[in-house]
Motif scaffolding. Sequence first.
Motif, PDB file in Angstrom:
ATOM      1  N   ARG A 174     -14.285  55.298 -18.252  1.00  0.00           N
ATOM      2  CA  ARG A 174     -13.087  55.432 -19.293  1.00  0.00           C
ATOM      3  C   ARG A 174     -12.209  54.048 -19.303  1.00  0.00           C
ATOM      4  O   ARG A 174     -11.399  53.767 -20.188  1.00  0.00           O
ATOM      5  N   SER A 175     -12.674  53.068 -18.164  1.00  0.00           N
ATOM      6  CA  SER A 175     -11.814  52.062 -17.946  1.00  0.00           C
ATOM      7  C   SER A 175     -12.763  50.874 -18.480  1.00  0.00           C
ATOM      8  O   SER A 175     -12.267  49.656 -18.723  1.00  0.00           O
ATOM      9  N   GLY A 176     -14.042  51.302 -19.070  1.00  0.00           N
ATOM     10  CA  GLY A 176     -14.808  50.248 -19.908  1.00  0.00           C
ATOM     11  C   GLY A 176     -15.847  49.582 -19.351  1.00  0.00           C
ATOM     12  O   GLY A 176     -16.592  48.616 -19.397  1.00  0.00           O
ATOM     13  N   VAL A 177     -16.224  50.153 -17.967  1.00  0.00           N
ATOM     14  CA  VAL A 177     -17.279  49.686 -17.063  1.00  0.00           C
ATOM     15  C   VAL A 177     -18.540  50.115 -17.839  1.00  0.00           C
ATOM     16  O   VAL A 177     -18.922  51.353 -18.002  1.00  0.00           O
ATOM     17  N   LYS A 178     -19.308  49.158 -18.228  1.00  0.00           N
ATOM     18  CA  LYS A 178     -20.512  49.313 -19.003  1.00  0.00           C
ATOM     19  C   LYS A 178     -21.719  49.604 -18.085  1.00  0.00           C
ATOM     20  O   LYS A 178     -22.701  50.579 -18.538  1.00  0.00           O
ATOM     21  N   ARG A 179     -21.907  49.051 -16.931  1.00  0.00           N
ATOM     22  CA  ARG A 179     -23.296  49.291 -16.036  1.00  0.00           C
ATOM     23  C   ARG A 179     -22.710  50.148 -14.774  1.00  0.00           C
ATOM     24  O   ARG A 179     -21.959  49.359 -14.143  1.00  0.00           O
TER      25      ARG A 179
END
Length: 104
Positions: free
Chosen positions: A83-88
């Motif tokens: 939800r915070s935008g971490v992709k990996r």
Amino acid sequence: MSTWLIGAGYMAQEYAKVLNILVSDYDVIGRGEKSAKEFESATSKSVIQGGLTNALENLSVPSQAIVAVGVEDLSKIAIELVRSGVKRILLEKPGGINKKEISE
């Protein structure tokens, strides 16, 4: 590329051994003082205390994270990172304590 290691327990210490070889710089995010002190003593790497929510509020969101926390917190931490935008995200197994947590 910024990397966070979430957790400061035994498994996080094992990940730190690998990260120290592979990644030039990473941050360790932990909750409690006791585990942070043990981690720092074992690895000579500082721990940012206060938990993930606090870190997300006060630091730049990382591009990748390793989640090495207790089973009861795996899904909660993973969801917060997504939800915070971490992709990996490398998430320790089993990923959650039941089918519902894993599905989320």
